[in-house]
Design a protein around this motif. Structure first.
Motif, PDB file in Angstrom:
ATOM      1  N   GLU A 189       0.661  -1.261  -0.094  1.00  0.00           N
ATOM      2  CA  GLU A 189      -0.013   0.083  -0.062  1.00  0.00           C
ATOM      3  C   GLU A 189       0.873   1.082   0.091  1.00  0.00           C
ATOM      4  O   GLU A 189       0.530   2.152  -0.634  1.00  0.00           O
ATOM      5  N   GLU A 190       2.047   1.363   0.774  1.00  0.00           N
ATOM      6  CA  GLU A 190       2.768   2.469   0.818  1.00  0.00           C
ATOM      7  C   GLU A 190       4.211   2.274   0.138  1.00  0.00           C
ATOM      8  O   GLU A 190       4.889   1.356   0.550  1.00  0.00           O
ATOM      9  N   THR A 191       4.380   3.208  -0.554  1.00  0.00           N
ATOM     10  CA  THR A 191       6.022   3.000  -1.048  1.00  0.00           C
ATOM     11  C   THR A 191       6.672   4.070  -0.361  1.00  0.00           C
ATOM     12  O   THR A 191       6.436   5.079   0.232  1.00  0.00           O
ATOM     13  N   GLY A 192       8.071   3.775  -0.623  1.00  0.00           N
ATOM     14  CA  GLY A 192       9.045   4.736  -0.259  1.00  0.00           C
ATOM     15  C   GLY A 192       9.167   4.424   1.328  1.00  0.00           C
ATOM     16  O   GLY A 192       9.702   5.426   1.998  1.00  0.00           O
ATOM     17  N   ASN A 193       8.825   3.342   1.867  1.00  0.00           N
ATOM     18  CA  ASN A 193       9.057   3.324   3.247  1.00  0.00           C
ATOM     19  C   ASN A 193      10.176   1.915   3.596  1.00  0.00           C
ATOM     20  O   ASN A 193      10.519   1.287   2.626  1.00  0.00           O
ATOM     21  N   TRP A 194      10.650   2.061   4.854  1.00  0.00           N
ATOM     22  CA  TRP A 194      11.655   1.072   5.136  1.00  0.00           C
ATOM     23  C   TRP A 194      11.306   0.381   6.499  1.00  0.00           C
ATOM     24  O   TRP A 194      10.787   1.368   7.456  1.00  0.00           O
ATOM     25  N   TRP A 195      11.530  -0.492   6.886  1.00  0.00           N
ATOM     26  CA  TRP A 195      11.374  -1.153   8.259  1.00  0.00           C
ATOM     27  C   TRP A 195      12.349  -2.220   8.679  1.00  0.00           C
ATOM     28  O   TRP A 195      13.098  -2.560   7.809  1.00  0.00           O
ATOM     29  N   CYS A 196      12.497  -2.375  10.066  1.00  0.00           N
ATOM     30  CA  CYS A 196      13.470  -3.398  10.641  1.00  0.00           C
ATOM     31  C   CYS A 196      12.942  -4.079  11.688  1.00  0.00           C
ATOM     32  O   CYS A 196      12.026  -3.644  12.383  1.00  0.00           O
ATOM     33  N   SER A 197      13.550  -5.240  11.741  1.00  0.00           N
ATOM     34  CA  SER A 197      12.752  -6.274  12.853  1.00  0.00           C
ATOM     35  C   SER A 197      13.924  -6.616  13.520  1.00  0.00           C
ATOM     36  O   SER A 197      15.025  -7.253  12.799  1.00  0.00           O
ATOM     37  N   SER A 198      14.111  -6.966  14.904  1.00  0.00           N
ATOM     38  CA  SER A 198      14.908  -7.808  15.696  1.00  0.00           C
ATOM     39  C   SER A 198      14.290  -8.958  16.127  1.00  0.00           C
ATOM     40  O   SER A 198      13.310  -8.979  16.879  1.00  0.00           O
ATOM     41  N   PHE A 199      14.865  -9.999  15.517  1.00  0.00           N
ATOM     42  CA  PHE A 199      14.364 -11.254  16.023  1.00  0.00           C
ATOM     43  C   PHE A 199      15.261 -11.773  17.044  1.00  0.00           C
ATOM     44  O   PHE A 199      16.356 -12.018  16.869  1.00  0.00           O
ATOM     45  N   ARG A 200      14.639 -12.133  18.102  1.00  0.00           N
ATOM     46  CA  ARG A 200      15.665 -12.531  19.556  1.00  0.00           C
ATOM     47  C   ARG A 200      15.117 -13.895  20.110  1.00  0.00           C
ATOM     48  O   ARG A 200      13.928 -13.950  20.174  1.00  0.00           O
ATOM     49  N   THR A 201      15.737 -14.925  20.181  1.00  0.00           N
ATOM     50  CA  THR A 201      15.492 -16.183  20.857  1.00  0.00           C
ATOM     51  C   THR A 201      16.650 -16.355  21.942  1.00  0.00           C
ATOM     52  O   THR A 201      17.593 -16.250  21.736  1.00  0.00           O
ATOM     53  N   THR A 202      16.150 -16.872  23.095  1.00  0.00           N
ATOM     54  CA  THR A 202      17.086 -17.394  23.945  1.00  0.00           C
ATOM     55  C   THR A 202      16.937 -18.953  24.226  1.00  0.00           C
ATOM     56  O   THR A 202      16.315 -19.663  23.777  1.00  0.00           O
ATOM     57  N   ARG A 203      17.858 -19.244  25.209  1.00  0.00           N
ATOM     58  CA  ARG A 203      18.142 -20.860  25.409  1.00  0.00           C
ATOM     59  C   ARG A 203      16.720 -21.349  26.069  1.00  0.00           C
ATOM     60  O   ARG A 203      16.616 -22.237  26.135  1.00  0.00           O
ATOM     61  N   ASN A 204      16.068 -20.473  26.535  1.00  0.00           N
ATOM     62  CA  ASN A 204      14.926 -20.780  27.328  1.00  0.00           C
ATOM     63  C   ASN A 204      13.625 -20.962  26.335  1.00  0.00           C
ATOM     64  O   ASN A 204      12.403 -21.277  26.620  1.00  0.00           O
ATOM     65  N   SER A 205      13.909 -20.436  25.168  1.00  0.00           N
ATOM     66  CA  SER A 205      12.736 -20.566  23.916  1.00  0.00           C
ATOM     67  C   SER A 205      13.267 -21.646  22.870  1.00  0.00           C
ATOM     68  O   SER A 205      14.005 -21.686  22.564  1.00  0.00           O
ATOM     69  N   PRO A 206      12.330 -22.695  22.838  1.00  0.00           N
ATOM     70  CA  PRO A 206      12.447 -23.534  21.657  1.00  0.00           C
ATOM     71  C   PRO A 206      12.638 -23.192  20.463  1.00  0.00           C
ATOM     72  O   PRO A 206      11.954 -22.039  19.821  1.00  0.00           O
ATOM     73  N   ALA A 207      13.944 -23.470  19.863  1.00  0.00           N
ATOM     74  CA  ALA A 207      13.928 -23.057  18.436  1.00  0.00           C
ATOM     75  C   ALA A 207      14.884 -23.957  17.634  1.00  0.00           C
ATOM     76  O   ALA A 207      15.469 -24.811  18.267  1.00  0.00           O
ATOM     77  N   ARG A 208      14.700 -24.070  16.319  1.00  0.00           N
ATOM     78  CA  ARG A 208      15.426 -25.286  15.725  1.00  0.00           C
ATOM     79  C   ARG A 208      16.419 -24.872  15.328  1.00  0.00           C
ATOM     80  O   ARG A 208      16.879 -23.402  14.853  1.00  0.00           O
ATOM     81  N   PRO A 209      17.670 -25.719  15.319  1.00  0.00           N
ATOM     82  CA  PRO A 209      18.939 -25.099  14.652  1.00  0.00           C
ATOM     83  C   PRO A 209      18.627 -24.817  13.074  1.00  0.00           C
ATOM     84  O   PRO A 209      18.200 -25.665  12.417  1.00  0.00           O
ATOM     85  N   THR A 210      19.159 -23.788  12.540  1.00  0.00           N
ATOM     86  CA  THR A 210      19.024 -23.511  11.362  1.00  0.00           C
ATOM     87  C   THR A 210      20.248 -22.211  10.884  1.00  0.00           C
ATOM     88  O   THR A 210      20.798 -21.969  11.890  1.00  0.00           O
TER      89      THR A 210
END
Length: 492
Positions: free
Chosen positions: A389-410
């Motif tokens: 819908e909107e041109t000329g925009n930018w965004w950023c995200s920080s994905f954070r997982t810790t040892r207490n959060s189940p996560a798949r090795p990748t």
């Protein structure tokens, strides 16, 4: 479309039942019921960018109940209910000629009765003031217009009935367009009516519902933009709504949005700025905040001449903590940190998102303290819809997982903008500006999958992230590189 967002207020005074007005040059006048027995007090202020500079203390200017203030940049006009008398409503005026040294003391005239009733409210432009009040004998509304002379004289035209309603509020702009808001006497429905103020009469349009709640207040710009604040019908939370007048109706930019807790909110606007004040939901304290009237969804596009050559570490932008935790429900509410989903946050100008993913079954969710929120796929859909819908925009995200959060090795790709990440990446293992694949370098025995310092984390199998995906770079925003996955960081 333009909109406002006030956010949480800052305390500026003790008291109750506030009313606020603001001039185009940023002068602010606020009146309220003092904690003293029947005293009315005012507080002067000035807007400084997005903040408010208040006078050192309030000033008691008279006695009464439920005061309301209007200001056209020169003349102040106040109405209130008298303490003694049979529901007498009175008005008074003052002139505020601001000096170079800041706010000066205001001297009001003696109060003069103009009607009988309760809950008086007033609005004014350079030529006309319009007051509205509730009948003293039943749930009906009345209004009274007055002409303002060049010598600041006031001539009332006479009280005219408006029909059933309670808790009225009113606004008028320089085009002599007025908007009145009020509550239904039989339920919690809120209504507005648009009026055209003419030389001998005010022509009011039909009543149109716009929400449910109580104690609605309204502000109106010269461009016909309408700001409404009111208390929720279910709790002492405050909601805001923005729209624009067209074809004898208000075209709203969206649904009402929560911005703070409290009661008895008031609102004013002048130029491209708006201000609200309200009473605390628990104590007799007063709080205020400001907002720009602007299109937040396109703020980067409109300011690309300023932002385009900046790198990410030099950019200041709105950020959202635990951005994905906006869902309601018995368990979800315990982890709730936001009231808006990602699409709504983007439309309100947020450009940096703190997201904490975890695997649950075969899907990737975001979470807060182990409590699951929406899926990452749902968040990606919100981002994709906004970017389309909107041109000329930018965004950023920080994905954070810790040892207490189940996560798949990748395998993960990230690009850091500093020699050392805020979460402990060692410079030799996480070279500034270099692309890397591996877990975050951390010297602790149990390495945490955790990235910060404005780093985008994505899944990728290619040796270098391809164009058209989630990610950021340390290049200037105007030439921002993109990296692999599902959504572009900047539409073209």
């Amino acid at each position: 479309m333009k909109n406002v967002f006030f956010g949480l207020g800052l305390q500026y005074e003790d008291g109750s039942a506030p009313s606020i007005a603001m001039s185009r040059d940023g002068r602010v006048m606020e009146v309220h019921e003092s904690i003293g027995d029947g005293d009315l007090a005012y507080r002067l202020g000035k807007r400084r960018q997005m903040g408010l500079l208040w006078a050192k203390q309030n000033v008691v200017y008279g006695r009464g109940l439920t005061p309301s203030i209007a200001f056209n940049g020169h003349l102040l006009m106040e109405v209130h209910k008298e303490i003694f008398g049979d529901d007498d409503l009175a008005w008074r005026t003052a002139v505020w000629n601001d000096g170079d040294e800041g706010p000066s003391e205001i001297r009001f005239s003696e109060p003069v009765k103009y009607a009988s009733g309760k809950m008086p409210r007033i609005a004014m432009n350079d030529r006309i003031a319009v007051a509205v009040h509730q009948s003293p004998t039943g749930p009906s509304l009345w209004f009274n217009a007055c002409d303002i002379g060049e010598d600041a004289s006031v001539r009332w035209r006479g009280n005219v009935g408006l029909g059933p309603g309670i808790q009225p509020n009113i606004a008028i702009n320089q085009g002599n367009v007025a908007v009145i808001v009020y509550r239904s006497p039989s339920d919690s429905n809120l209504y507005y009516r648009i009026g055209a103020v003419r030389e001998i009469e005010v022509a009011w349009g039909q009543a149109i519902a716009f929400g449910t709640g109580s104690d609605a207040a309204v502000a109106l710009s010269d461009d016909g933009e309408v700001i409404v604040v009111f208390q929720s019908s279910q709790s002492r939370t405050l909601l805001q709504r923005f729209g624009k007048i067209g074809d004898n109706a208000i075209h709203w930019a969206g649904d009402a949005v929560h911005f703070d807790n409290g009661q008895h909110a008031c609102v004013a606007c002048a130029g491209r700025m708006a201000i609200q004040a309200h009473e605390s939901e628990n104590t007799m304290t007063l709080w205020a905040s400001t907002s720009r009237v602007t299109n937040r969804a396109r703020w980067m596009h409109h300011n690309m001449d300023v932002l385009g050559d900046k790198t990410l570490p030099r950019l200041t932008t709105g950020a959202s903590h635990d951005a994905g935790m906006y869902q309601h429900g018995a368990l979800a509410t315990l982890g709730k940190t936001q009231n808006l989903n990602i699409y709504q946050q983007l439309r309100n100008g947020i450009r940096y998102f703190d997201l904490r993913p975890k695997w649950s079954g075969n899907a990737l969710y975001v979470h807060h303290g182990g409590i699951s929120g929406p899926t990452v796929a749902e968040i990606a859909d919100d981002v994709r819809n906004f970017m389309r819908e909107e041109t000329g925009n930018w965004w950023c995200s920080s994905f954070r997982t810790t040892r207490n959060s189940p996560a798949r090795p990748t395998k993960h790709w990230s690009r850091c903008s500093r020699k050392s990440c805020a979460t402990g990446c060692i410079g030799s293992r996480c070279r500034a500006g270099a692309w890397r694949t591996s877990r975050c370098g951390n010297s602790s025995p149990n390495p945490a999958w955790s990235w910060s310092c404005a780093t985008a984390i994505i899944r990728s199998r290619s040796p270098r992230p391809a164009s058209g995906s989630i990610g950021i770079s340390t290049r200037p925003i105007r030439n921002s590189a993109t990296c692999a996955s599902t959504t572009s960081t900047r539409t073209r």
